[in-house]
Write an enzyme that holds these catalytic residues in place. Structure first.
Site, PDB file in Angstrom:
ATOM      1  N   ARG C 105       0.828  -1.139  -0.063  1.00  0.00           N
ATOM      2  CA  ARG C 105       0.054  -0.037  -0.048  1.00  0.00           C
ATOM      3  C   ARG C 105       1.011   1.390  -0.182  1.00  0.00           C
ATOM      4  NH1 ARG C 105      -1.182  -0.008   6.450  1.00  0.00           N
ATOM      5  NH2 ARG C 105       0.805   0.145   6.940  1.00  0.00           N
ATOM      6  N   ASN C 143      -5.912   6.947   4.427  1.00  0.00           N
ATOM      7  CA  ASN C 143      -5.352   6.283   6.072  1.00  0.00           C
ATOM      8  C   ASN C 143      -3.982   6.527   5.821  1.00  0.00           C
ATOM      9  OD1 ASN C 143      -6.086   4.709   8.270  1.00  0.00           O
ATOM     10  ND2 ASN C 143      -4.501   3.231   7.251  1.00  0.00           N
ATOM     11  N   GLU C 144      -3.624   7.000   7.144  1.00  0.00           N
ATOM     12  CA  GLU C 144      -1.936   7.037   7.527  1.00  0.00           C
ATOM     13  C   GLU C 144      -1.463   7.810   6.175  1.00  0.00           C
ATOM     14  OE1 GLU C 144      -0.695   3.157   8.474  1.00  0.00           O
ATOM     15  OE2 GLU C 144      -1.738   3.225  10.475  1.00  0.00           O
ATOM     16  N   GLU C 303      -7.155   3.795  15.677  1.00  0.00           N
ATOM     17  CA  GLU C 303      -6.440   2.588  15.642  1.00  0.00           C
ATOM     18  C   GLU C 303      -5.694   2.257  16.745  1.00  0.00           C
ATOM     19  OE1 GLU C 303      -4.096   1.250  12.183  1.00  0.00           O
ATOM     20  OE2 GLU C 303      -5.772   1.809  10.808  1.00  0.00           O
ATOM     21  N   TRP C 312       4.123  -7.851  22.070  1.00  0.00           N
ATOM     22  CA  TRP C 312       3.132  -6.649  22.528  1.00  0.00           C
ATOM     23  C   TRP C 312       1.660  -7.286  23.165  1.00  0.00           C
ATOM     24  CZ3 TRP C 312       2.502  -2.123  18.438  1.00  0.00           C
ATOM     25  CH2 TRP C 312       3.709  -1.309  18.381  1.00  0.00           C
TER      26      TRP C 312
END
Lengths: 666, 666, 666
Positions: C105, C143-144, C303, C312
C-alpha cells in the site's frame, strides 16, 4: 562404480604453465583416481560463437586415461562466455536488483531461450566428443544450479500461466492467497503484477516454488540431452549444494533437491564446513544424510575442501578424519575442490590440495595416506548400505514460508531449527535419514523429528498423525502445522491437525523475555533452561506436560508436551529451547522409540557411524572429533580394525588420536 | 615563495552580508598573509553558459592586494554549475551505482569532452583575467581531484584500448589475468565486457590503475592550460588528499600522487586529523612526509582544520602545536579551510577560523599568536631542508590488490599496515621519506620499511634484494611479494624473489586464533604478544627466527625472521603483530641501520623533528603531544629557543606546556 | 457523537469463511459499538476499471445497523488495485530509489492525475452509496496518508513553481539557501535541477515542506469530495500517525498534522506502543495530547493495538489500562486494529482482538469488561474537557532541519529531544498541550517546553521572547534558534534572538567526551550527571548558571542557565543531559510557573490525568503503570470511584492492582 573414488576438480585451463604430466605424477602419488573437468570453462571450449576448441579436454582425457585416472566431464553451462553476453545481453537474469551485469558465474536466466540454445549446442558438442573416450565414467550436468533469482518479464509471464494452471480461476487464487488484503486482488489474469514487489507471503512463496521448478526442469533438460550420448556404465550426476552460511549449513532454499534428483543416475553434492577447532563432522553428516536420502543409496561428494580458506587449513589428521567421515555416511567418492590453488580472479584464497607453489605441502602429504588407505580398503568400504530407523522431515515450503514470516529478531531461521534437532541426534550417534513432504516411507521409521513445519497441507499433517497412531514417534517444534500449503494460517485451533496427535492447543504466542522452563525439568541446569525467540502459550488437552514456562504472567501455560496417540507418542516443543534441552527431549523420544543402544552410550566428540558392506559385514567407523586423544570400550562383536589391520575383541579398549579414526569390520 | 605563508580559504561568494573589509581587518590581525579563492564557485563566475562574472574575484584580488595579502586562484572545475548539467546530463559520471545525480561536487566524468570543453573555457577566462594581478602568486588546478568512479561506456571503451596497448593480444591478456577462470576469457577485443561487474581481481585492479591515470592526465591537462598564462614567479599547485577515514588516514587509493605531481610546480595537500584528546601529530607527519616526497622538497598545506567538527574544536594550544608541526615536516604554508563557517548547505558544521557569528573566538585568538610567530620567525623557519635516512615504500597497486583480496575480517586494510609501520617510526622520532615502486633512490637510504607489498613486479623485488645486498636494511610485512604486477599470485615459493633476501619460505597461511608469539620474544609483555588477522607458516631457510608462533599445531613455524643478505639484513614479519611488537622489530632495524641517536631516546608523546634552514643551521622542533606538561634534557649543541628567543645550552632541561612547542636553532 | 465509541477495524473481505453473524455476536458480547470498514479494499470494491461491487459494504452496513453497531466508512484510496497499475504504471510514486514497484500500500504518487481521477471516482461511488445508510456515522478519508517520498518529474516541476512563488527571483533563492556553495547556484529557473540529489540542506528541507503540503492538499481535496455527500451529524476524520520507530514515537516528519487537520471535522489518530514490561502509557499520552491539540478538543483513536505483535500481547489488565488511558487524554473513541487476525499476507503476525482461530482468547475476554464499563460510564466519561497550563512546542521544520544537520552519532534525533522533555512532564503528571510554530495561543500557557527548535523564523523567536517578557516560562534545549526558517544558520551570536531572553551567548560547541555537570548541581547523583552527544560552550550574559561543565578545557563554560526576562524566566539547556537532570530542570520550571500541585506529588508509574466532564465535574484517572500493586492517598475532594461505584473520601488510601485503574469523579 566399483571402487572408492578419490578425486579432484582439475583445471588444466587455469594453469599458469605446462603442468599436466607433473600434476598427474603428483596425483598418482596421492592415490587420486578421479578428476572432474570442464564444468567452468565454456569460454575456453567455445572461444567464439560456434567456434569450438576442446584441445584441453582431449589432452587431459588422454593423459588421465594413460595414467588410469577416471574422468567426470561437466557441462560448462553455469558460467557464460563474454561473447554471448555481448551479443545477447538479455541472457543475464533480471533479478529484483535489476538487469544482470557480466562478471560472475551463475548470472544467467536459466529460462532464456538464447542461453538454452547455446547451452544445448555446447553440451552436444562436448558430450558427443568425449562420450566414447575410455577415461570418461560419467557426467556432471551444470554445477550448483539455482535459479539465481531470475524474475524478469518472461519468468513473470510463465508464472502467471503456472498459477492459472494451479488455481483455475482468479477467485480461487485470491482466496487461497488472501489477496483482498491491501487491495492486492487480481481480478483478471491480465492484471497479474510482477511479484517482485509483492508483500503477500503466499504469492511470494508460490513464486519461490515456481523458481525451484525452473531448476528441476533445467537439470532434467540437460540430463535428457546428455542421456542421448551416455554409454552403458556411464552415469549422470549433479553437484547439489546447501544453504550457504559461509559453509554448507542446511536445506537449500532455491532447489527442491528431491525433485531435481529424480532425473539423475547418482546424487552428487558439495559439502564445505568449518575446520580447525570448529571441525565437528556435523555438516559432513547432515550433507551426507541429505544426499544419500535423495535416491536412497550411495552418493558422490563431488566437492569438498582441501585447504580452502586460511581459517579452514586443516590441522594434521583432519583431512583423513573428514575423508572417512564422508564414507561413513555412504559416500562412494571424496573429491576435492580443487587440485591446485588458482593464481588469479575470485577464489585465489580458496586453496586446493596444492598451494600456489604447486609443490608438496603438509595437506597434500596427508592426502597421500588417504589415497593409499582408500585403494587398499576399497573392497570393504565401498557401497556402504545404511538402514536408519530415525528420520528428520525437512521442507522447502516451510523454509520459504518462514523466510516470509520470520521469527522475531531474524537470527533464527528454518535451518537453525533443522540443525537444532539434527545436531542433537548426531551428537547421540543416532543415524538419520532425511524425509521430505512427498516421501511415502514414513512407516519405515520409528522416530521422525519435525522441525518448524510451518507450511504443510492437511494431507501431510494427517499422514503424520497416522504415523503416530500406528506406533511411530514424532517430535515437533513450535510453528509446525500453523499454515497450510498456501501459507495461509489455519483458521481453526493451532497447531492444526497435529494438535490432535499432540493433545495440545494454543491461540496466543509471545516473544520470551527472561523466561525459563520451570524447575529445570530436564536436569540440564538453570543456566541452560532459558527459552528464547519464540514461545507458544500451550494448553494441554490430553497431553502430559514435560515443561511449564516460568514467568509472572505466562506461567499458566505449557512449553513442552508429550501425548500418547494410538500406539505412538507425539512430542510438541512449543518454544525455542536451549540445545541441551532439545537434546534431552530427543533422547527421551529415541528411548521411547527403542533406538537407544550401545552406540548411544558414546557421544560427541566420539562419533560412531555404521552400515553394511558388500560382503554383508558391519562396518563401524569411530571418529574422534576433538583435539585430545580419546578411548572407549568397543561394545560390539569381535572384528578387525581395518586401518591398522588389527583384530579387535568385544569390550577391548580402542584408542583414538586427536582427530583420529578407527574402522571396525565385524 | 620567500616567506612562511599563513592562509585561509576565502569565499566572498558565501558571505551572508558584505564583509570584505571586516574580514581583511580580522585577517591582518591574525597575521594571515595568504588566501585561496575561486576553486568552488563556478556557478558564480559563469552564471549561464558563456556568461561570465568575475566581480567577486576582482574585488577580492584588489582588496587583498591593498592589504598585502597574497592570493592563490583555484580553477573552479571540481563543482559543475546547474546549467551545464541541465543542458548536458551526461557530464555526470556514470558509476557502478548508475548514472550520476546533480547535487554534490566531484560528480562529473573527468573524461567527458563536454565537461572538458566548458572546463577549459572557464579556466582560460579566469586565469587570463587574473594572471597579471599583482596579488596573485600562483594557481591551484582543480581540487582534491579523483576519478569519482567514472566507468560509463566511454571510459570502458578507452580502457579496452589501454589494455590492448598494454598486452597486444587477447591471449596475453587472458593469461596475465587468468581470465579462463569462470569462463571470463575475452577471445576477441569486441567481446570485452564492462568491467563494472567483474570478479577478476587482476582486471579490476588494472581498471583502477587506468582510472588513476585519468586523474594524472586530467591534472596535467589543466596545468598545461594554466601554464600558458602563468607569469614568472607564479606557481601551479594542486590540493591532494589522502584515504579518508573520517580524517586523512593513508595512501590515496584513487590517485597516483607521484605521477600526478609531476606536472605541478609545487605539491600541495590537505591534512585533516582527529583533535582534542586524540591529537597525536601522526597524520600531520605522515601527510607531510608523503607530500614532501612527491617533489623532494617543501610543500604547501593548502587545507587543514581550524575548528572543523565539534569533536575537533581544538583545546587551547593545539592550533599552535599543529601549525608548527606542519612546518617541522617541511611545509612552507599552513592554510586553514576555511576563514568563516558557512551558514548553509553541506559543510555547515565543518567550521572555519571564524564561527558563524563572524566575530572573534578562542580559536581565532590563538591563530593571532601563530600569525605573529610565523611572521617573526619566517626567515629562520621557511624552506626547511630535511635529509632522512629511513623511508617507507608505499604502492597504489598493492593497496588496490589488497582491496580485491582483503585480509580476513575486512578491518585491516593496506593503509592500516602502512600506518602500523609508519606510526612506530614516528613514535621513535625517526624521520621518514615516502617511496613508491617507481622511485630510483632506494640507495639514498639505510632503512626501508615495506608494508604489505602485495602486488609487485619481479623487477621491483629484485631492486629491493639488491638494496639489501648492497648494505641496506629492509623490514617487510606479510603478504609482500605474493603477487606480481598483474595481481597474479606467483606460482613459485613464497614470498617470491624477496624470499631469497629474507631467507624464508612458506606455502600455507592461516587465520590466527588464540595465537601468540612464543615466550614474548620482544619483552613487550604477554598481553601484547598476540597475533591477529593473518599468519604465514614460515620455514626459515637461512634466516634467524626472531619469533615463533605459540599454537598446538602451528608452533613449528616461524612468525618473524631476520636474514643477513650480502652486506645488509632483511627482516620479514609473517603475521600481523601488535603495535608494540612492530615497534620493537623496527627499533631493532633502526639500530642495525645505525640510525639510533639522541632523538630516539625521546619518544612519543615527545616528538622531535629537525632539518636545516636557509642559513645552514639546524632547526629542531620539540612537540609535546599530551595533556600533561613534559620536560627533557636538550641533548644537542648550544642554541637558541626561537619562540622565547632564549639561549639553550646542551644538556639543559626544556619544559613544554601541555600541547606545547619549542624550536631550537643550533 | 454522544457516547464513548468502542470499536474495531473490520474486514469482511479478508475472512476465510462466512463469519459476519458470528463476528457480530462476539462483538456485541464485547460491547463493540463501532466498526471502521472499507479503507483498504479498493480492489474488492472496484475489481475492474469502472466495475463496482459494494456488496461486502452493503451487507456489513445492514448487519451492523441491525445489531446497533455504528460504522465509519473509509475511502479506500491508500492501496491501489492491480488493474490500475497495470494500465497506468506511472501512478506509482517515483522516489529517490527509482520508479515504484507494485505490491505494498502507500506506493502511489498522490500528485498523479490518473490516480486522482480513479480515486475521485471510487470515493464518489462509495460515499454516495453509503451516505444515507443509517449505520454510517462518519467517514475516514484515506489512511495514514504521507507523501511516500514522491519526487518524480511532475513533482519536481511543481516544486520549482512553488519555490518561484515563494522567492520571486533566483537571486533571493540563491541567497536564502546559500546556493553559491559548491557551485549550486540556480541562475535561471530552467536550470533548476531535481532536488533528489541535493546536498543543500535548505533546499532539501524546503522540498520536504513542499511534500508535506502535497499531503495537506490531498486530504483537503478528499474531504471536499466527501463533504458533498456528508449528511448532517456525520463527520469526516482522518487517521494520522506518528514517526514510527517500531511504534508511535513522535512528531510525524512527513505530514504537518496541524495544517492537514484543518479540513477535518474531527481529528483521528493511530497509537501503537510497546507493551508487557515496556508499557508506560507515554505514547498513549503523547499521541493523545498531540491529536487533541490539532483541533483543541476530543479526538478519535481510530487504531490501537489489541494483541498485535508477539512482544506486545498484553499482560492481564493492560488492555483495560490502555483503554482508559486513551479516554483520560480526551479520546472519545478507542478502536482496535483490528477485529480478527489475518491469515495471509503481510500483517499476519499483527494480531487483532481475535486470534487466527476466531474464537475467544484472554485478550478478547478482557475487552468484554472494557466494553461493559464504557457503556455504563459513557455519560460521565465522554467528551472530557482538558485545560492545560503547560505546553510543548514542536516543529516539522525543526525536525527536518535536524535530519539534514544531525547530531553527532546519528542516534539522537529531533523526536528524541521532544520525548526527553515530554516524558519528564508526563512522569510528573503535568498535563501538556502541543503547540506548533503557527499557534497563536502561547499566552494561554504558563510554561512552554521548547525542544531543539533548530529552524525558526525571527518572528517566532520574538514571539517566544514576548511570551517570557509577559510572565511566561520557557525551557529551551540546545540547538534552539540556531538557524532561520530557511535553515540558514544565523550570522549573529547564538542562540539568535532568544539569546536575549535567555541571557546567554555562544559561538563554539563541541561533542562531549567524559563530560559531566560539575558538582552534581541537581542532586541526581554523579552517575546521572553525564553530558552526551552535544554541548554548547555557553557564556552567561545576564543569566544565572544552573550547571557548569566539568572538563579540563571546557570547564569555563556554562551548561544550563536560567534568566529572568521581563516578568518571566527562560531556561536554556545547552547540552544533552541525562533524563534525570532534564526532569529536575523541568520540575524547577513547573514550580516557578506555579504548576506544582497535589498530582505532582505522585509520579510515574503512578499516573494521574484529569479533566471536566459534561456534568461539569472533575474526572481524575489514576493509573498504575507497573507490575506491582500500588497505593496512594487520594488528595482531592470527596468523590466516587466510578469503576467500583464506591465513595472516596479526601485523604483516603486508594489501592491499585498491578496495571490497575481507578476513576474518581468529584
Amino acid at each position: 562404480m566399483d571402487e572408492l573414488l578419490y578425486g579432484v576438480a582439475y583445471y588444466d585451463e587455469y594453469m599458469p604453465c605446462e603442468r599436466l604430466d607433473e600434476d598427474i605424477r603428483m596425483m598418482k602419488e596421492a592415490g587420486i583416481n578421479l578428476v572432474r573437468i570442464a564444468e567452468s570453462t565454456w569460454s575456453t571450449h567455445e572461444p567464439q560463437n560456434g567456434v569450438f576448441d576442446f584441445s584441453s579436454v582431449d589432452r587431459v582425457l588422454d593423459a588421465m586415461h594413460e595414467a588410469g585416472i577416471r574422468v567426470i566431464v561437466g557441462t560448462p553451462t553455469y558460467a557464460v562466455p563474454t561473447w554471448m553476453v555481448k551479443e545477447h545481453p538479455d541472457v543475464l537474469a533480471e533479478t529484483p536488483d535489476g538487469p544482470g551485469r557480466y562478471g560472475a558465474r551463475q548470472i544467467m536466466d536459466i529460462a532464456n531461450p538464447t542461453y538454452l540454445f547455446y547451452a544445448e549446442r555446447i553440451i552436444r558438442k562436448l558430450i558427443s566428443r568425449v562420450c566414447d573416450h575410455p577415461a570418461v565414467i560419467g557426467y556432471q550436468v551444470d554445477n550448483e544450479t539455482k535459479h539465481y533469482r531470475t524474475s524478469g518479464p518472461n519468468v513473470q509471464l510463465r508464472f502467471v500461466k503456472y498459477v492459472r494452471e494451479k488455481f483455475g480461476t482468479v477467485e480461487r487464487l485470491n482466496e487461497a492467497f488472501g489477496l483482498a488484503y491491501w487491495s492486492n486482488r487480481i481480478n483478471s489474469w491480465e492484471d497479474f503484477p510482477s511479484v517482485v514487489g509483492t508483500i503477500n507471503g503466499s504469492l511470494g512463496a508460490e513464486f519461490a516454488k515456481f523458481q525451484r521448478r525452473l531448476v528441476t526442469e533445467f537439470l532434467a533438460w540437460q540430463t535428457s540431452i546428455v542421456n542421448e550420448y551416455k554409454r552403458p556404465g556411464q552415469f549422470v550426476t549433479h553437484n547439489f549444494d546447501f544453504e550457504w552460511r559461509g559453509y554448507s549449513f542446511g536445506v537449500q532454499p532455491d532447489v527442491d533437491h528431491f525433485e531435481a534428483a529424480k532425473a539423475l543416475d547418482i546424487a552428487g553434492v558439495d559439502i564445505y564446513h568449518p575446520s580447525q577447532d570448529e571441525l565437528t563432522g556435523k555438516e559432513i553428516s547432515f550433507g551426507g544424510d541429505s544426499t544419500r536420502s535423495l535416491k536412497g543409496t550411495n552418493y558422490f561428494v563431488l566437492e569438498t575442501q582441501a585447504q580452502a580458506f586460511p581459517n579452514w587449513t586443516p590441522y594434521p589428521g583432519q583431512l583423513r578424519l573428514q575423508a572417512f567421515s564422508h564414507l561413513a555416511s555412504g559416500a562412494d567418492m571424496v573429491e576435492y575442490w580443487h587440485w591446485h590453488s588458482i593464481h588469479n580472479s575470485f577464489e585465489t584464497y580458496w586453496k586446493g590440495l596444492l598451494s600456489h607453489d604447486l609443490g608438496p605441502n603438509p595437506t597434500y602429504d596427508e592426502a597421500k595416506t588417504i589415497g593409499r588407505d582408500f585403494a587398499r580398503l576399497s573392497p570393504k568400504l565401498v557401497h556402504l548400505k545404511k538402514r536408519n530407523r530415525a528420520a528428520i522431515l525437512v521442507s522447502n515450503e516451510a523454509l520459504t514460508a518462514l523466510d516470509w514470516f520470520p521469527l522475531p529478531g531474524g537470527n533464527v531461521r528454518y535451518n537453525d531449527v533443522v540443525r537444532l534437532m539434527y545436531d542433537r541426534l548426531y551428537e547421540m550417534n543416532v543415524g538419520v535419514d532425511v524425509l521430505h513432504p512427498g516421501s511415502d516411507s514414513f512407516e519405515s521409521y520409528d522416530l521422525i523429528a519435525v522441525p518448524a513445519l510451518y507450511a504443510a497441507s492437511d494431507e501431510l499433517l494427517a499422514r503424520l498423525n497416522r504415523f503416530v497412531e500406528n506406533g511411530g514417534h514424532v517430535v515437533y517444534t513450535f510453528k509446525s502445522g500453523f499454515a497450510d500449503e498456501n501459507v495461509q494460517v489455519r483458521a481453526g485451533a493451532q497447531p492444526g491437525l497435529i494438535g490432535e496427535a499432540c493433545g495440545v492447543r494454543y491461540n496466543q504466542f509471545v516473544e520470551p523475555k527472561s523466561v525459563t522452563l520451570k524447575g529445570d525439568p530436564f536436569g540440564v541446569g538453570e543456566e541452560q533452561s532459558g527459552v528464547s525467540v519464540w514461545m507458544e502459550l500451550l494448553t494441554p488437552a490430553t497431553a502430559d506436560v514435560l515443561a511449564w514456562y516460568d514467568h509472572p504472567h505466562w506461567g499458566a501455560y505449557a512449553a513442552i508436551t508429550e501425548n500418547r496417540y494410538g500406539k505412538g507418542t507425539a512430542t510438541y516443543v512449543g518454544c525455542l529451547p536451549n540445545a541441551a534441552v532439545m537434546g534431552k527431549v530427543l533422547e527421551r523420544a529415541v528411548k521411547a522409540a527403542g533406538l537407544w543402544g550401545a552406540d548411544q552410550e558414546l557421544s560427541f566428540p566420539l562419533i560412531v557411524k555404521s552400515g553394511t558392506n558388500e560382503a554383508g559385514k558391519t562396518i563401524r567407523y569411530y571418529f574422534n572429533y576433538s583435539d585430545e586423544p580419546r578411548a572407549f570400550a568397543y561394545p560390539h562383536g569381535d572384528g578387525t580394525e581395518l586401518l591398522s589391520d588389527r583384530a579387535v575383541r568385544s569390550g577391548e579398549r580402542i584408542e583414538l588420536d586427536r582427530w583420529g579414526v578407527a574402522i571396525v569390520e565385524a
